[in-house]
Design an enzyme around this catalytic site. Structure first.
Site, PDB file in Angstrom:
ATOM      1  N   LYS A  16       0.873  -1.190   0.000  1.00  0.00           N
ATOM      2  CA  LYS A  16       0.000   0.000   0.000  1.00  0.00           C
ATOM      3  C   LYS A  16       0.903   1.230   0.000  1.00  0.00           C
ATOM      4  CE  LYS A  16       0.643   1.646   4.126  1.00  0.00           C
ATOM      5  NZ  LYS A  16       0.908   2.616   4.985  1.00  0.00           N
ATOM      6  N   PRO A 104      10.217  -5.199   1.700  1.00  0.00           N
ATOM      7  CA  PRO A 104      11.023  -5.040   2.912  1.00  0.00           C
ATOM      8  C   PRO A 104      10.136  -4.957   4.158  1.00  0.00           C
ATOM      9  CG  PRO A 104      11.250  -3.121   1.446  1.00  0.00           C
ATOM     10  CD  PRO A 104      10.422  -4.124   0.723  1.00  0.00           C
ATOM     11  N   VAL A 105      10.690  -5.418   5.264  1.00  0.00           N
ATOM     12  CA  VAL A 105       9.953  -5.491   6.528  1.00  0.00           C
ATOM     13  C   VAL A 105       9.984  -4.121   7.217  1.00  0.00           C
ATOM     14  CG1 VAL A 105       9.962  -6.660   8.786  1.00  0.00           C
ATOM     15  CG2 VAL A 105      10.593  -7.922   6.712  1.00  0.00           C
ATOM     16  N   SER A 107       8.487  -1.144   6.646  1.00  0.00           N
ATOM     17  CA  SER A 107       8.968  -0.198   5.646  1.00  0.00           C
ATOM     18  C   SER A 107       7.932   0.814   5.165  1.00  0.00           C
ATOM     19  CB  SER A 107       9.526  -0.979   4.453  1.00  0.00           C
ATOM     20  OG  SER A 107       8.483  -1.613   3.755  1.00  0.00           O
ATOM     21  N   ILE A 109       5.028   0.465   3.760  1.00  0.00           N
ATOM     22  CA  ILE A 109       4.161   0.111   2.628  1.00  0.00           C
ATOM     23  C   ILE A 109       3.234  -1.057   2.991  1.00  0.00           C
ATOM     24  CG2 ILE A 109       5.448   1.133   0.704  1.00  0.00           C
ATOM     25  CD1 ILE A 109       6.933  -1.500   0.358  1.00  0.00           C
ATOM     26  N   ALA A 114      -0.723  -6.198   4.372  1.00  0.00           N
ATOM     27  CA  ALA A 114      -1.109  -6.804   3.090  1.00  0.00           C
ATOM     28  C   ALA A 114      -1.100  -8.326   3.199  1.00  0.00           C
ATOM     29  CB  ALA A 114      -0.146  -6.344   1.989  1.00  0.00           C
ATOM     30  N   ASP A 146      -3.953  -0.852   9.231  1.00  0.00           N
ATOM     31  CA  ASP A 146      -3.849  -0.814   7.766  1.00  0.00           C
ATOM     32  C   ASP A 146      -4.419  -2.061   7.096  1.00  0.00           C
ATOM     33  OD1 ASP A 146      -2.754   1.682   7.379  1.00  0.00           O
ATOM     34  OD2 ASP A 146      -0.684   0.968   7.500  1.00  0.00           O
TER      35      ASP A 146
HETATM   36  O1  C5P Z   1      -2.287  -0.956  13.903  1.00  0.00           O
HETATM   37  P1  C5P Z   1      -0.837  -1.256  13.750  1.00  0.00           P
HETATM   38  O2  C5P Z   1      -0.414  -2.462  14.534  1.00  0.00           O
HETATM   39  O3  C5P Z   1      -0.390  -1.296  12.336  1.00  0.00           O
HETATM   40  O4  C5P Z   1      -0.084  -0.013  14.387  1.00  0.00           O
HETATM   41  C1  C5P Z   1       1.215  -0.081  14.921  1.00  0.00           C
HETATM   42  C2  C5P Z   1       1.397   1.051  15.936  1.00  0.00           C
HETATM   43  O5  C5P Z   1       1.392   2.314  15.254  1.00  0.00           O
HETATM   44  C3  C5P Z   1       0.286   1.170  16.954  1.00  0.00           C
HETATM   45  O6  C5P Z   1       0.535   0.385  18.073  1.00  0.00           O
HETATM   46  C4  C5P Z   1       0.319   2.649  17.294  1.00  0.00           C
HETATM   47  O7  C5P Z   1       1.348   2.916  18.222  1.00  0.00           O
HETATM   48  C5  C5P Z   1       0.715   3.310  15.993  1.00  0.00           C
HETATM   49  N1  C5P Z   1      -0.441   3.808  15.216  1.00  0.00           N
HETATM   50  C6  C5P Z   1      -1.048   5.012  15.554  1.00  0.00           C
HETATM   51  N2  C5P Z   1      -2.106   5.465  14.794  1.00  0.00           N
HETATM   52  C7  C5P Z   1      -2.545   4.778  13.719  1.00  0.00           C
HETATM   53  C8  C5P Z   1      -1.934   3.564  13.352  1.00  0.00           C
HETATM   54  C9  C5P Z   1      -0.878   3.105  14.126  1.00  0.00           C
HETATM   55  O8  C5P Z   1      -0.656   5.671  16.510  1.00  0.00           O
HETATM   56  N3  C5P Z   1      -3.565   5.265  13.005  1.00  0.00           N
END
Ligand code: C5P
Length: 294
Positions: A16, A104-105, A107, A109, A114, A146
């Site tokens: 993404k 890539p990890v 990163s 995207i 996904a 995401d």
């Molecule tokens: O939801 P995800 O695990 O991808 O998010 C990783 C971290 O990024 C969350 O624990 C949070 O700290 C931060 N985050 C955020 N606001 C978002 C998405 C992620 O603060 N909209």
């Protein structure tokens, strides 16, 4: 839910790309509110079903497979399949899975997101389960902010923390070049480093874009509000942005998500040559291109 199959037993997990990403506020639980135009190039991981019906397991392959080290039980692919089974009150898919990790990890995207979305699609198709749309989105959101946007893999304007998805205007033919300096960037660390969290939302979107030049012009009135903080923590991002911005045919260079991957937007026919030029001057970077976005 729409499947994305290439052959019968695999799902493509497209990267993404946040063409624009505004941070507009913060929720009480600490999650950030955003407003983002998200698109998907033809660049991604692939999740394959291996023959036979053994207990659920995951093998990692592809260039970045070793970096994910062990497919631990908390891998997002396995968690997604267990979560779908739980939501449908069914035993999980019995299958060996192979994840070809081409992205890539950590990163920016959405590789992990996904992969999780691809796992949901593959498991739903193989077990024949279906859920109402709202339940799909809630299940996806429980796996990561995401993941909902990665379920459909189509251009959208995304808001909330990632759960509000609005169709984007029809996109013009456009190409994307992705470049990552092979430095992992921690998303929570970039969110924590933000100094301003109440930025204006995206400007109004036109009903359509006549060309990729028009899309690039509109994007110039937008930003990625995480870029500055990411550049401070990972200075290589500044170098990547310079290389992408200077490349012949590049219409716009910007970071995606919390980085470190950056993209150049270009005409479809220019994507491969921009990528080849950067690969030549920076063989130490990860470079990928797509003459198509959706
Ligand atoms: O939801 P995800 O695990 O991808 O998010 C990783 C971290 O990024 C969350 O624990 C949070 O700290 C931060 N985050 C955020 N606001 C978002 C998405 C992620 O603060 N909209």
């Amino acid at each position: 839910m729409q499947q994305d199959t290439d052959g019968d037993a695999s799902e493509f997990a497209r990267a993404k790309v946040n063409l624009a990403l505004h941070i507009t506020g913060r929720r009480e639980d600490g999650y950030h509110l955003l407003d983002s135009l998200v698109v998907f190039p033809e660049i991604g991981d692939r999740l394959r079903l291996l023959p036979g019906a053994p207990p659920l397991s995951l093998t990692l392959g592809g260039f970045f497979g070793p970096q994910l080290s062990q497919a631990r039980p908390d891998n997002l692919v396995l968690r997604a399949i267990e979560a779908l089974a739980g939501a449908c009150c069914q035993p999980p898919l019995r299958a060996g899975l192979l994840l070809e990790k081409n992205l890539p990890v950590a990163s920016g995207i959405g590789g992990g997101s996904a992969d999780a979305a691809a796992a949901l699609r593959l498991a739903a198709r193989m077990t024949g389960v279906d859920l109402p749309q709202a339940e799909w989105l809630a299940l996806a959101l429980s796996l990561g902010a995401d993941v909902p946007v990665c379920l459909e893999q189509k251009a959208v304007r995304m808001s909330g923390i990632g759960e509000k998805l609005h169709p984007a205007p029809p996109l013009p033919p456009a190409g994307i070049v992705l470049v990552n300096p092979l430095k992992e960037v921690s998303t929570p660390a970039i969110f924590r480093a933000l100094t301003q969290r109440d930025n204006p939302p995206l400007p109004a979107l036109p009903s359509s874009f006549g060309s990729c030049g028009e899309l690039a012009e509109w994007l110039k009135s937008c930003r990625n509000d995480m870029q500055e903080a990411a550049e401070a923590l990972c200075p290589e991002i500044t170098e990547v942005l310079a290389a992408l911005g200077e490349a012949k045919g590049s219409l716009l260079a910007r970071m995606s998500g919390s980085g470190a991957t950056c993209f150049a937007l270009c005409a479809p026919q220019d994507a491969a040559s921009i990528a080849a030029g950067i690969e030549k001057s920076h063989p130490e970077w990860w470079v990928a291109s797509s003459g198509k976005i959706r």
